[in-house]
Design an enzyme around this catalytic site. Structure first.
Site, PDB file in Angstrom:
ATOM      1  N   LYS A  13      39.007 -19.377 -10.178  1.00 26.17           N
ATOM      2  CA  LYS A  13      39.649 -18.291  -9.422  1.00 26.17           C
ATOM      3  C   LYS A  13      40.318 -18.809  -8.144  1.00 26.17           C
ATOM      4  O   LYS A  13      41.464 -18.491  -7.873  1.00 26.17           O
ATOM      5  CB  LYS A  13      38.618 -17.210  -9.027  1.00 26.17           C
ATOM      6  N   ARG A  88      33.336  -7.677  -6.553  1.00 25.28           N
ATOM      7  CA  ARG A  88      32.337  -8.291  -7.435  1.00 25.28           C
ATOM      8  C   ARG A  88      31.347  -7.250  -7.938  1.00 25.28           C
ATOM      9  O   ARG A  88      30.432  -7.599  -8.695  1.00 25.28           O
ATOM     10  CB  ARG A  88      31.577  -9.360  -6.668  1.00 25.28           C
ATOM     11  N   ARG A 123      32.531 -30.201  -9.138  1.00 25.41           N
ATOM     12  CA  ARG A 123      33.288 -29.478  -8.114  1.00 25.41           C
ATOM     13  C   ARG A 123      32.993 -30.014  -6.720  1.00 25.41           C
ATOM     14  O   ARG A 123      31.850 -30.284  -6.368  1.00 25.41           O
ATOM     15  CB  ARG A 123      32.958 -27.988  -8.169  1.00 25.41           C
ATOM     16  N   ARG A 156      28.947 -27.817  -2.733  1.00 24.42           N
ATOM     17  CA  ARG A 156      28.382 -26.580  -2.193  1.00 24.42           C
ATOM     18  C   ARG A 156      26.918 -26.444  -2.584  1.00 24.42           C
ATOM     19  O   ARG A 156      26.545 -26.740  -3.708  1.00 24.42           O
ATOM     20  CB  ARG A 156      29.165 -25.378  -2.753  1.00 24.42           C
ATOM     21  N   ARG A 167      23.817 -17.598 -10.597  1.00 19.93           N
ATOM     22  CA  ARG A 167      25.101 -16.954 -10.300  1.00 19.93           C
ATOM     23  C   ARG A 167      25.753 -16.409 -11.572  1.00 19.93           C
ATOM     24  O   ARG A 167      26.388 -15.363 -11.548  1.00 19.93           O
ATOM     25  CB  ARG A 167      26.035 -17.943  -9.595  1.00 19.93           C
TER      26      ARG A 167
HETATM   27  P1  AMP Z   1      32.672 -17.651  -4.162  1.00 18.93           P
HETATM   28  O1  AMP Z   1      33.195 -18.675  -3.249  1.00 18.93           O
HETATM   29  O2  AMP Z   1      33.666 -16.553  -4.426  1.00 18.93           O
HETATM   30  O3  AMP Z   1      32.088 -18.218  -5.434  1.00 18.93           O
HETATM   31  O4  AMP Z   1      31.447 -16.931  -3.396  1.00 18.93           O
HETATM   32  C1  AMP Z   1      30.295 -17.654  -3.029  1.00 18.93           C
HETATM   33  C2  AMP Z   1      29.159 -16.701  -2.757  1.00 18.93           C
HETATM   34  O5  AMP Z   1      29.515 -15.832  -1.679  1.00 18.93           O
HETATM   35  C3  AMP Z   1      28.780 -15.784  -3.900  1.00 18.93           C
HETATM   36  O6  AMP Z   1      27.896 -16.392  -4.824  1.00 18.93           O
HETATM   37  C4  AMP Z   1      28.135 -14.632  -3.146  1.00 18.93           C
HETATM   38  O7  AMP Z   1      26.836 -14.969  -2.706  1.00 18.93           O
HETATM   39  C5  AMP Z   1      29.018 -14.522  -1.915  1.00 18.93           C
HETATM   40  N1  AMP Z   1      30.164 -13.612  -2.131  1.00 18.93           N
HETATM   41  C6  AMP Z   1      31.492 -13.931  -2.076  1.00 18.93           C
HETATM   42  N2  AMP Z   1      32.254 -12.865  -2.327  1.00 18.93           N
HETATM   43  C7  AMP Z   1      31.397 -11.832  -2.542  1.00 18.93           C
HETATM   44  C8  AMP Z   1      31.577 -10.463  -2.875  1.00 18.93           C
HETATM   45  N3  AMP Z   1      32.799  -9.921  -3.035  1.00 18.93           N
HETATM   46  N4  AMP Z   1      30.465  -9.703  -3.032  1.00 18.93           N
HETATM   47  C9  AMP Z   1      29.224 -10.216  -2.857  1.00 18.93           C
HETATM   48  N5  AMP Z   1      28.991 -11.495  -2.566  1.00 18.93           N
HETATM   49  C10 AMP Z   1      30.066 -12.316  -2.403  1.00 18.93           C
END
Ligand code: AMP
Length: 212
Positions: A13, A88, A123, A156, A167
């Site tokens: 994404k 999400r 990654r 990360r 996740r």
């Molecule tokens: P990402 O970088 O989009 O994979 O997000 C990393 C982490 O941030 C996720 O696993 C969630 O813990 C949190 N997170 C990011 N965006 C959201 C969202 N829209 N709703 C809830 N948690 C989020």
């Protein structure tokens, strides 16, 4: 034009949001990048979110809603925005509707859990600017260094195998229902997310052209 990038963690994404935003001159709203920046700067919103993120859980909806509101108040969306990693949950999708954010297309990257688990091992992320790389599929020009800002790349915390599995479970339980939400609105386009970065972005551009 506002576009949502949907898909499991590691589907690409963020990478595709970056490619598309350049190609189409759109801004990008990544809640994950905003949260990681808040953690790096030790802001309360980040420190509060960190415990959820490290466990592979979603940050509560009210925190995310606050971040999106703040972003919309402080940024001009220009020609439009790519939403990466938000919504999400159904509650977040409804919140965008209530806030009057017109969604034109939802691009859903499809990839199996097995492929994700394999991908995540390679990654690498820049904690400063949010750029992501993959040691094989999308390597930086200089190993271990961000092309964009020169910061050292890291793995990360939540990309560790056991957290990735958590996740994925959270994605299937809480995020996947969004597919039905946007299918009902006629906005969803599913795209194969297993090919190379270039092939996938071509498919995404074609999918958008077909929807216009
Ligand atoms: P990402 O970088 O989009 O994979 O997000 C990393 C982490 O941030 C996720 O696993 C969630 O813990 C949190 N997170 C990011 N965006 C959201 C969202 N829209 N709703 C809830 N948690 C989020």
């Amino acid at each position: 034009m506002n576009i949502i990038m949907l898909g499991p963690p590691g589907a690409g994404k963020g990478t595709q949001a970056e490619v598309l935003s350049k190609k189409m001159d759109l801004t990008t709203l990544s809640t994950g990048n905003i949260l990681r920046a808040a953690i790096a700067e030790q802001r309360p919103v980040g420190l509060n979110a960190k415990s959820y993120m490290d466990k592979g859980e979603l940050v509560p909806d009210d925190v995310i809603i606050g971040i999106v509101k703040d972003y919309l108040e402080t940024h001009d969306l220009g020609k439009g925005c790519i939403l990466d990693g938000v919504p999400r949950t159904i509650a977040q999708a409804e919140m965008l509707d209530k806030m009057g954010v017109q969604i034109d297309a939802v691009l859903s990257l499809e990839i199996s859990d097995e492929a994700i688990e394999e991908r995540m091992g390679g990654r690498r992320t820049c904690m400063k600017c949010g750029a992501t790389y993959h040691v094989k599929a999308n390597p930086p020009k200089v190993e271990g260094i961000c092309d964009k800002c020169g910061e050292k790349l890291t793995i990360r915390q939540d990309d560790k195998p056991e957290t990735v599995r958590q996740r994925l479970a959270v994605y299937h339980a809480q995020t996947e229902p969004i597919i039905g939400y946007y299918t009902a609105q006629g906005k969803l386009k599913a795209v194969d997310g297993t090919a190379s970065v270039e092939e996938t972005s071509e498919k995404l551009v074609k999918a958008l052209e077909m929807m216009q």
